[in-house]
Scaffold this active site. Structure first.
Site, PDB file in Angstrom:
ATOM      1  N   SER A 146      32.112  36.462  13.206  1.00 19.74           N
ATOM      2  CA  SER A 146      31.862  37.889  12.988  1.00 19.74           C
ATOM      3  C   SER A 146      31.252  38.081  11.616  1.00 19.74           C
ATOM      4  O   SER A 146      31.403  37.228  10.722  1.00 19.74           O
ATOM      5  CB  SER A 146      33.179  38.668  13.085  1.00 19.74           C
ATOM      6  OG  SER A 146      33.035  39.999  12.641  1.00 19.74           O
ATOM      7  N   TYR A 159      42.126  40.927  11.173  1.00 21.14           N
ATOM      8  CA  TYR A 159      40.963  40.509  11.954  1.00 21.14           C
ATOM      9  C   TYR A 159      39.999  39.714  11.080  1.00 21.14           C
ATOM     10  O   TYR A 159      39.476  38.672  11.489  1.00 21.14           O
ATOM     11  CB  TYR A 159      40.269  41.741  12.537  1.00 21.14           C
ATOM     12  CG  TYR A 159      39.048  41.432  13.380  1.00 21.14           C
ATOM     13  CD1 TYR A 159      39.178  41.073  14.709  1.00 21.14           C
ATOM     14  CD2 TYR A 159      37.767  41.506  12.832  1.00 21.14           C
ATOM     15  CE1 TYR A 159      38.060  40.795  15.488  1.00 21.14           C
ATOM     16  CE2 TYR A 159      36.651  41.233  13.596  1.00 21.14           C
ATOM     17  CZ  TYR A 159      36.799  40.870  14.926  1.00 21.14           C
ATOM     18  OH  TYR A 159      35.688  40.588  15.690  1.00 21.14           O
TER      19      TYR A 159
END
Length: 255
Positions: A146, A159
């Protein structure tokens, strides 16, 4: 073929978390370039719909339902696929989840679930698939990292931690397995329109911030990840190893 380096004919790809969103787009993209795809997830209904949609376009697809957070289940399913269907040539570790909350109030159970889903699953499935790949002396593993592997944003510190781990696990896999003929790399998406991000897509304030923060000035469309996936899955990336390819509209390059 005009571009044989991107030809995936005769190769089999397992894409985790591919019943929808980024996973489905990548599975469809690999299939469009000739791969037979194994669609993974825990929802039988979503998997059936995904397989049907791919087959309706003339692609080779079948369901591979198992829980990627369960190491024993992953090993068992990979063994069944290898024995009954054929070798897995390409693995895309896409399964993931998100939960947003202030860090000081973040529920412990959600922290544990994030680690299992976003990090442990990559370890479990990659280890199961890598063993026969090592024996054959070839294989492609693509981990979905990501833009949060590089950056942080309020409310998603756990996250961010998991995606940073995926980036470094990719490097570690390369350090251990490149000598056996495997290429292990990662794709790091920026902000894409997916079911995982639907609440943000529908938030006009967040979208305004995103468009200002991203040099490209917009959300990404999931189909824009296909080129990176095909590159890393095929012969074009035969000497690319341990790399994280950011597909983020320039977000990670600017302040």
């Amino acid at each position: 073929m005009a571009f044989p380096l991107f030809d995936l004919a005769g190769r089999r790809a397992l894409v985790t978390g591919s019943g929808q969103g980024i996973g489905f787009a990548i599975a469809e993209g690999l299939a469009a370039h000739g791969a037979s795809v194994l669609v993974n997830g825990r929802s039988a209904e979503k998997l059936a719909g995904a397989v049907r949609a791919l087959r309706d376009k003339g692609y080779s697809a079948q369901a591979a339902p198992f829980d990627v957070t369960d190491g024993a289940a992953a090993a068992q399913m990979v063994a069944v696929i290898e024995a009954e269907t054929g070798p897995i040539d390409i693995l895309v570790n896409n399964a993931g989840m998100q939960f947003r909350a202030p860090l000081e109030d973040y529920p412990t159970e959600k922290w544990d679930e994030l680690l299992r889903t976003n990090v442990s699953s990559v370890f479990h499935v990659s280890r199961a698939v890598a063993r026969p790949m090592i024996a054959r002396g070839r294989g492609k593993i693509i981990n979905i990292a990501s833009v949060q592997s590089e950056l942080a944003r309020t409310g998603i510190a756990p996250y961010t931690a998991t995606k940073g781990a995926v980036r470094n696990l990719t490097r570690g896999m390369s350090a251990d397995w490149a000598k056996y003929g495997l290429q292990i790399n990662a794709i790091a998406p920026g902000y894409f329109k997916t079911p995982l991000n639907q609440a943000l897509v529908e938030d006009p304030d967040f979208t305004a911030w995103l468009e200002k923060r991203t040099p490209a000035g917009r959300w990404g469309e999931v189909g824009e990840l296909v080129g990176a996936a095909v590159f890393l899955a095929g012969d074009a990336s035969s000497f690319v190893n341990g790399h994280t390819l950011y597909v983020d509209g320039g977000m990670s390059t600017s302040v």
